[in-house]
Each structure stands twice: as C-alpha cells, then as structure tokens.
Design a protein around this motif. Structure first.
Motif, mmCIF file in Angstrom:
data_model
loop_
_atom_site.group_PDB
_atom_site.id
_atom_site.type_symbol
_atom_site.label_atom_id
_atom_site.label_comp_id
_atom_site.label_asym_id
_atom_site.label_seq_id
_atom_site.Cartn_x
_atom_site.Cartn_y
_atom_site.Cartn_z
ATOM 1 N N LEU A 138 10.818 1.624 -0.366
ATOM 2 C CA LEU A 138 9.499 1.390 -0.966
ATOM 3 C C LEU A 138 8.597 0.590 -0.033
ATOM 4 O O LEU A 138 7.446 0.965 0.213
ATOM 5 N N ALA A 139 9.167 -0.518 0.478
ATOM 6 C CA ALA A 139 8.362 -1.368 1.362
ATOM 7 C C ALA A 139 7.980 -0.586 2.620
ATOM 8 O O ALA A 139 6.855 -0.692 3.106
ATOM 9 N N GLY A 140 8.925 0.218 3.132
ATOM 10 C CA GLY A 140 8.656 1.009 4.338
ATOM 11 C C GLY A 140 7.527 2.001 4.122
ATOM 12 O O GLY A 140 6.599 2.077 4.925
ATOM 13 N N VAL A 141 7.592 2.742 3.003
ATOM 14 C CA VAL A 141 6.535 3.721 2.702
ATOM 15 C C VAL A 141 5.187 2.999 2.586
ATOM 16 O O VAL A 141 4.170 3.447 3.114
ATOM 17 N N TYR A 142 5.233 1.845 1.906
ATOM 18 C CA TYR A 142 3.989 1.112 1.712
ATOM 19 C C TYR A 142 3.391 0.657 3.046
ATOM 20 O O TYR A 142 2.198 0.824 3.300
ATOM 21 N N PHE A 143 4.250 0.070 3.900
ATOM 22 C CA PHE A 143 3.698 -0.457 5.150
ATOM 23 C C PHE A 143 3.285 0.664 6.112
ATOM 24 O O PHE A 143 2.372 0.479 6.917
ATOM 25 N N VAL A 144 3.913 1.825 6.008
ATOM 26 C CA VAL A 144 3.426 2.973 6.779
ATOM 27 C C VAL A 144 2.013 3.321 6.317
ATOM 28 O O VAL A 144 1.098 3.546 7.128
ATOM 29 N N LEU A 145 1.823 3.320 4.988
ATOM 30 C CA LEU A 145 0.488 3.603 4.439
ATOM 31 C C LEU A 145 -0.527 2.573 4.932
ATOM 32 O O LEU A 145 -1.646 2.925 5.351
ATOM 33 N N VAL A 188 -3.853 -3.964 -4.737
ATOM 34 C CA VAL A 188 -3.125 -3.335 -5.850
ATOM 35 C C VAL A 188 -1.708 -2.963 -5.412
ATOM 36 O O VAL A 188 -0.720 -3.319 -6.062
ATOM 37 N N LEU A 189 -1.623 -2.262 -4.291
ATOM 38 C CA LEU A 189 -0.312 -1.771 -3.855
ATOM 39 C C LEU A 189 0.583 -2.898 -3.346
ATOM 40 O O LEU A 189 1.802 -2.832 -3.491
ATOM 41 N N SER A 190 -0.003 -3.926 -2.757
ATOM 42 C CA SER A 190 0.816 -5.055 -2.309
ATOM 43 C C SER A 190 1.483 -5.722 -3.501
ATOM 44 O O SER A 190 2.663 -6.078 -3.451
ATOM 45 N N ALA A 191 0.730 -5.885 -4.572
ATOM 46 C CA ALA A 191 1.301 -6.518 -5.764
ATOM 47 C C ALA A 191 2.438 -5.666 -6.321
ATOM 48 O O ALA A 191 3.511 -6.188 -6.660
ATOM 49 N N LEU A 192 2.216 -4.365 -6.392
ATOM 50 C CA LEU A 192 3.262 -3.489 -6.937
ATOM 51 C C LEU A 192 4.503 -3.476 -6.049
ATOM 52 O O LEU A 192 5.632 -3.501 -6.537
ATOM 53 N N THR A 193 4.287 -3.451 -4.737
ATOM 54 C CA THR A 193 5.429 -3.468 -3.824
ATOM 55 C C THR A 193 6.175 -4.800 -3.932
ATOM 56 O O THR A 193 7.408 -4.832 -3.959
ATOM 57 N N GLY A 194 5.435 -5.884 -4.006
ATOM 58 C CA GLY A 194 6.060 -7.200 -4.175
ATOM 59 C C GLY A 194 6.874 -7.270 -5.455
ATOM 60 O O GLY A 194 7.990 -7.788 -5.476
ATOM 61 N N LEU A 195 6.323 -6.716 -6.532
ATOM 62 C CA LEU A 195 7.043 -6.700 -7.815
ATOM 63 C C LEU A 195 8.322 -5.873 -7.713
ATOM 64 O O LEU A 195 9.372 -6.249 -8.250
ATOM 65 N N ALA A 196 8.222 -4.731 -7.013
ATOM 66 C CA ALA A 196 9.410 -3.882 -6.866
ATOM 67 C C ALA A 196 10.495 -4.619 -6.086
ATOM 68 O O ALA A 196 11.675 -4.588 -6.463
ATOM 69 N N LEU A 197 10.100 -5.316 -5.021
ATOM 70 C CA LEU A 197 11.089 -6.066 -4.235
ATOM 71 C C LEU A 197 11.702 -7.187 -5.074
ATOM 72 O O LEU A 197 12.906 -7.436 -5.025
ATOM 73 N N MET A 198 10.857 -7.834 -5.853
ATOM 74 C CA MET A 198 11.352 -8.928 -6.696
ATOM 75 C C MET A 198 12.339 -8.387 -7.735
ATOM 76 O O MET A 198 13.362 -9.017 -8.022
ATOM 77 N N THR A 199 12.026 -7.221 -8.292
ATOM 78 C CA THR A 199 12.902 -6.622 -9.298
ATOM 79 C C THR A 199 14.243 -6.244 -8.680
ATOM 80 O O THR A 199 15.306 -6.559 -9.226
ATOM 81 N N LEU A 200 14.187 -5.579 -7.541
ATOM 82 C CA LEU A 200 15.408 -5.037 -6.956
ATOM 83 C C LEU A 200 16.256 -6.097 -6.265
ATOM 84 O O LEU A 200 17.485 -6.036 -6.312
#
Lengths: 90, 513
Positions: free
Chosen positions: A29-36, B80-92
């Motif tokens: 997820l983080a990888g896809v995001y940072f590529v974007l 928007v996407l940074s918050a969602l990605t941060g939340l996903a990392l926090m969850t996982l």
C-alpha cells in the motif's frame, strides 16, 4: 503456531507469518502510494492527461480514486482473511 | 460573517451542555488510573473508530483540505491519501502490538523492551513537543476562526476553548474526552454529508457537470485536475512522508488504542476509523472542494474588495455552507467546527498530561513508586498547567504561521516517534543507545531544517535566502533517524545491548502468547 521459534526455542527472525503478511500488505500500500506521489511530483503532465472529451476527468483523479478504493479493498480482504483464520482457531 | 449567528451559538451551547453533563457523569465513574487514562478499556471498537476518526477530522483537516482543493485542485489529494495510507499502516502494523504491550501512553510501548528511564523520558519529551505544538496551532486557528464566525474577541475565544478542554480532561479523563470526540464526529459526519448533498444538488447530481463548471471558473482552468500547482517535487514527497508516518506516531491518537478491551478491538477500531475517514475525505475532496470553485465564484459576501476569500482559504467550506444551504446550515457547520476544535484539543491535553505524569513523574522521577492517586493528582495538575500554557502561547503566537506549526508536529512525529515505535516492536537488533541516538537525530534534524527553511529563515527572520531550500524536512530527517538508529544499534556490543535484544525475545512471546 509460532513460526519464528527455532529448534532450540530461540527466535529466528523478528516476525511471525501473519506479521510478515501484514508487513507485505503495508509495504504494498505504502509503495503504491509513494509511486503515485513520485509521479505527481516528477511527471505532473502524465497525470494531467484527460480521459473525456470535456477534459474534466484526468488520469490523476482516476489514480487518486483507485488508491482510495485500494486501501478499502486490500484492508477489507485482509480483515476477512484474519476473521476466517481466527474462526478456524477457536 | 463577523456577527453572532444564533443557530451557531445555540448548537454550540447545546454541545457544551451535553458534553459537560457527560464529563460530570464520567467524573463519577473515574476511580482508577486505568479509568482516567484509558476509559477503563470499556469503549467498543466502533465507538473508538468514531473517536479516532474525530481526532483526524480536526478543523484543519476539514477546512484545510477544502481550502487547498479550492485553491490548487488535485494537489490537495496528497493530504487525503497520506491520511488513508497512514491509517492503513497503523491498522496493519501498530494497532494490535501497541494494545498488547502498553497500558496508557506511547512511551509504555517504546520502553517495553528497552531501558525504561532514558527511553521513556525521551519519548515523553517528543510526545510533549508534538502535543504542545499541535495544541497551540489548533488554538491559534480556533481563536481566529471563532472571532471571524461569532465576533468574540480572539483572547476570549482562546480562553473559552482552553477552559472547557481543561474541565473535560481534569474532571472526566479519557471517558469524557472520548465521548466529546464521538459526539463531535457525529456532528461533523452529518454536517459534511449535508454539505456534500447540497453541493451535488446544485449540479443536479451530475459530478461531471460539477467538474466542467469548476474547470471553467478556476484561474488554473483544466490544470486543477493535474498536480504540480502547490509544491515542488521534493516538498511534495517530503510532505507525504511526514503526513503518512507522522500520523502513525501521534501520541493522542495512539492513546485511543488503550480504550478498547483487547488487541482485536483495537484493530477493528482502526478499520472503522479508516472507513469513516476514507468516505468523508473522498466527499470533502471530490465533491465539496471542487464544488466550491464554481459555487463561490460569483456568490455575494464571499470575497473582499481585493477579490480574496473573506477569512482566507480555510473559510471556503464555511462560505459554501451558507451559499448552498443558507444561514441555518452555516450556523450548524460553524458549531461543528467549534466542537471539533474543542474535542481535538481535549485529546491533546490528555496525551500531554499523561506524558508528564505517567511517564516523566511516576516512572522516571519516582522510579515507578508513585501510587495511583498521587499520579492522578499530578495528571490533573499537568492538564491544568497545559491548559494555562497553551492559552498564553496561543495569545502570544496569534500572528504566527500556524500551518507551519502543524507541519512541524507531523515531521517530528515521523522522525522521532515513528522510528522508535516501529523498530521497538519489530526489530530485534534495536538497542537503547540506537533508539536514543536515532530519535535524537530525527528530532534535532527536523527542528534545525525547519529553522533553516524558507518559512522561518526567510519569512520570519527576514534573511534573503533559505539555507535549507525546501519547506518540509521529513524526506531528510526521517531517513537520517532510521540510519543512525540502525548504525548505532548495529555497532553496540555492550552488555546492555545484549539485554535489550534478549528482552525483545520476551516481548515477542508476550505478543504471540
């Protein structure tokens, strides 16, 4: 089962199988995001390309929407997997 | 807009009355430290998800993302996407182990397998720095916003917010703070849903028509659907890093994971929060932000004589509320914004007071010998002190750039808290020396690069050119923190380091038992 414990009971690595899977998902997820983000930062014109005649929907908007959906889909699938795994244990 | 809106005043009055009643009820049910810091772990996953979503949906988020989309279009999606990605990392990665290892604060987890005193003292200090900067930036914003919306003087608005947050925290602890957050989150959800619906209604629910009219009305034209208008490439990546990893290290959000009964509920509460924040952020970005562009283009009372938005770009959502749904809804949205600020600063105050009392006082100064009642007395005193200090600082910093204070918060959290937290949980090789050296480098580098950057070095100190040319430091400070942590830990062959590694094995058993 603790797949991190070796024959002598000593830990072999820092993670169990579940944790490795979680790390893989998180890294994906983080990888896809940072590529974007990198594409946004370095090649803004690529994301500016429009997808309809009126020029109101761009690659960038679709990519953003896909990323939001990706978070939901990946996390939803993961939760179902975890739930099934936990149910199997109990 | 500077006159008193009766609907806003009445809605806010009802909110304050209900939350004070909850605080009174919570005070009667708060007996132990566990009740005070973690609401007795009796909050459900869904309730906690709403509260975490509430923590995210600060006034800065709702008003800020709307304003940025209005000004720059697609670039705002980074938030928007940074918050969602941060939340996903926090969850996982964080939610379950964090809940299993700690009791009340971020430092509980960071210090679990390392030497208690130095690591606890360091993470308590970074937590306090994060809390104080965040608190002051929220209160400065709150004072200005309330002044604009209600006509109250700035200092009076700041004092009201400060007094209410201190009452919530000192009397009701985490129970009151959580319920204030939940009620406010529901208010915001209703407000944003109605605002998005009313905006779409103006375009006959045709999203493409909304985008066509936005493109035609904006000075950037079709470029509002392309990135690159807001920041340079390095700053964009740096900002995204700070937002993603900084969110994971915010002490007031992490503390909420203790309010649920077990690790699984903590995990589920993060999922609820992700769902709520994802849906809300999508509405704010795709509908409200873009919809404001054509709807505010010619609306009366929105722009001053110079053609600028009255109250600045942060007021775009508030203007839009009036344009699409009238003064009654403007009052409701304004009251929701007041409630939002109040709930977020209460959570921050509790996190700061806990770092002072539970970490620094009880575990560092008193070597873990302080009894519960003594610790709670110190917590309440600390909350009171934080309330007074933040009111004074907010008055002092009235004219400062609060957006920069907020960016500092996320950069410090990403560079000092996050590396220690994630490596303490997952990396056997981490040692106390490595954690302190890496966290210290992260903290100092962040502050130094911000001081040397364009905002402080040029805009505030008046120098001609910045020494550090970019606005956001996380791209440099976060890797530096990880690198130093790894290097010092790897080179550390001391007996203490061996003990740190041995303790990791015990922690691992605790996590997987």
């Amino acid at each position: 089962m603790n797949d991190r414990t070796g024959a002598a009971g000593a830990p072999r690595s820092g993670m169990t199988g579940t944790q490795r899977l979680r790390f893989t998902l998180a890294a994906t997820l983080a990888g896809v995001y940072f590529v974007l983000v990198l594409v946004m930062a370095l090649f803004p014109a690529g994301l500016a390309a429009t997808l309809d005649d009126a020029g109101t929907v761009s690659v960038g908007m679709i990519a953003s929407l896909v990323m939001i959906l990706l978070v939901f889909v990946v996390m939803g699938a993961f939760v179902r997997w975890i739930d099934r795994r936990m149910a199997g244990r109990s | 807009m500077s006159g008193l809106n009766l609907v806003a005043a009445a809605t806010f009055g009802v909110f304050v009355a209900i939350t004070l009643a909850i605080t009174w009820w919570a005070a009667r049910h708060t007996q132990s430290a566990h009740d005070f810091y973690a609401a007795g772990s009796r909050i459900t996953g869904a309730q906690n998800g709403l509260a975490i979503a509430g923590d995210f949906l600060s006034a800065a988020t709702f008003l800020g993302i709307t304003g940025l989309t209005y000004l720059f279009g697609l670039d705002a999606v980074v938030y928007v996407l940074s918050a969602l990605t941060g939340l996903a990392l926090m969850t996982l990665l964080i939610a379950e182990p964090f809940r299993r290892l700690g009791r009340f604060t971020l430092s509980d987890v960071a210090a679990y397998r390392l030497r208690q005193k130095p690591v606890r003292a360091f993470t308590a200090v970074t937590s306090l720095v994060v809390v104080l900067f965040y608190l002051v930036s929220q209160m400065v914003g709150a004072g200005a916003l309330i002044q604009l919306l209600s006509g109250l003087p700035y200092a009076g608005a700041v004092a009201i917010i400060g007094a209410l947050m201190t009452i919530y925290v000192t009397a009701g602890g985490m129970v009151a703070t959580t319920w204030v957050q939940i009620i406010k989150a529901v208010l915001m959800l209703i407000g944003i849903a109605v605002l998005a619906f009313s905006t779409l209604q103006q375009f006959d629910f045709d999203l493409l028509r909304l985008y066509r009219e936005a493109s035609a009305a904006h000075a950037l034209g079709g470029r509002i659907f392309a990135p690159g208008a807001m920041l340079d490439p390095v700053s964009t990546v740096s900002l995204a890093l700070a937002l993603v990893f900084g969110f994971v290290g915010l002490p007031h959000v992490l503390m909420r994971l203790y309010t649920v009964p077990d690790a699984r509920a903590a995990y589920h509460s993060m999922l609820y929060a992700t769902l709520i924040i994802g849906v809300i952020s999508a509405f704010v970005f795709f509908v409200i932000g873009y919809g404001a562009i054509p709807l505010l283009a010619d609306a009366p009372g929105v722009r001053d004589a110079g053609g600028k938005i009255v109250g600045g770009s942060n007021m775009v959502a508030v203007h839009l509320a009036r344009v699409v749904a009238g003064d009654f809804f403007l009052g409701f949205i304004s009251a929701s914004v007041f409630a939002t600020i109040l709930a977020v600063v209460a959570g921050l105050t509790l996190a700061g007071a806990s770092a002072l009392s539970h970490d620094l006082y009880a575990n560092v100064l008193r070597h873990g010998q302080a009894n519960e009642q003594e610790e709670l007395r110190v917590t309440r005193g600390a909350a009171l002190a934080l309330g007074v200090i933040s009111i004074l600082l907010a008055v002092l910093f009235e004219k400062q750039n609060i957006a920069y204070m907020a960016s500092l918060v996320f950069a410090i959290s990403a560079s000092a808290n996050f590396p220690i937290l994630i490596l303490a949980i997952y990396w056997r090789g981490l040692t106390t020396r490595g954690a302190l050296a890496g966290g210290g480098v992260g903290l100092v580098t962040t502050i130094a690069l911000i001081l040397l950057g364009p905002t402080v070095w040029v805009e505030i100190l008046g120098n001609a050119k910045p020494i550090f040319p970019w606005m956001y430091p996380a791209l440099f400070s976060m890797p530096a923190a990880f690198l130093v942590t790894w290097l010092v830990s790897a080179l550390d062959r001391s007996p203490a380091a061996e003990e740190d590694r041995r303790q990791f094995d015990l922690q691992f058993q605790q996590l997987n038992s």
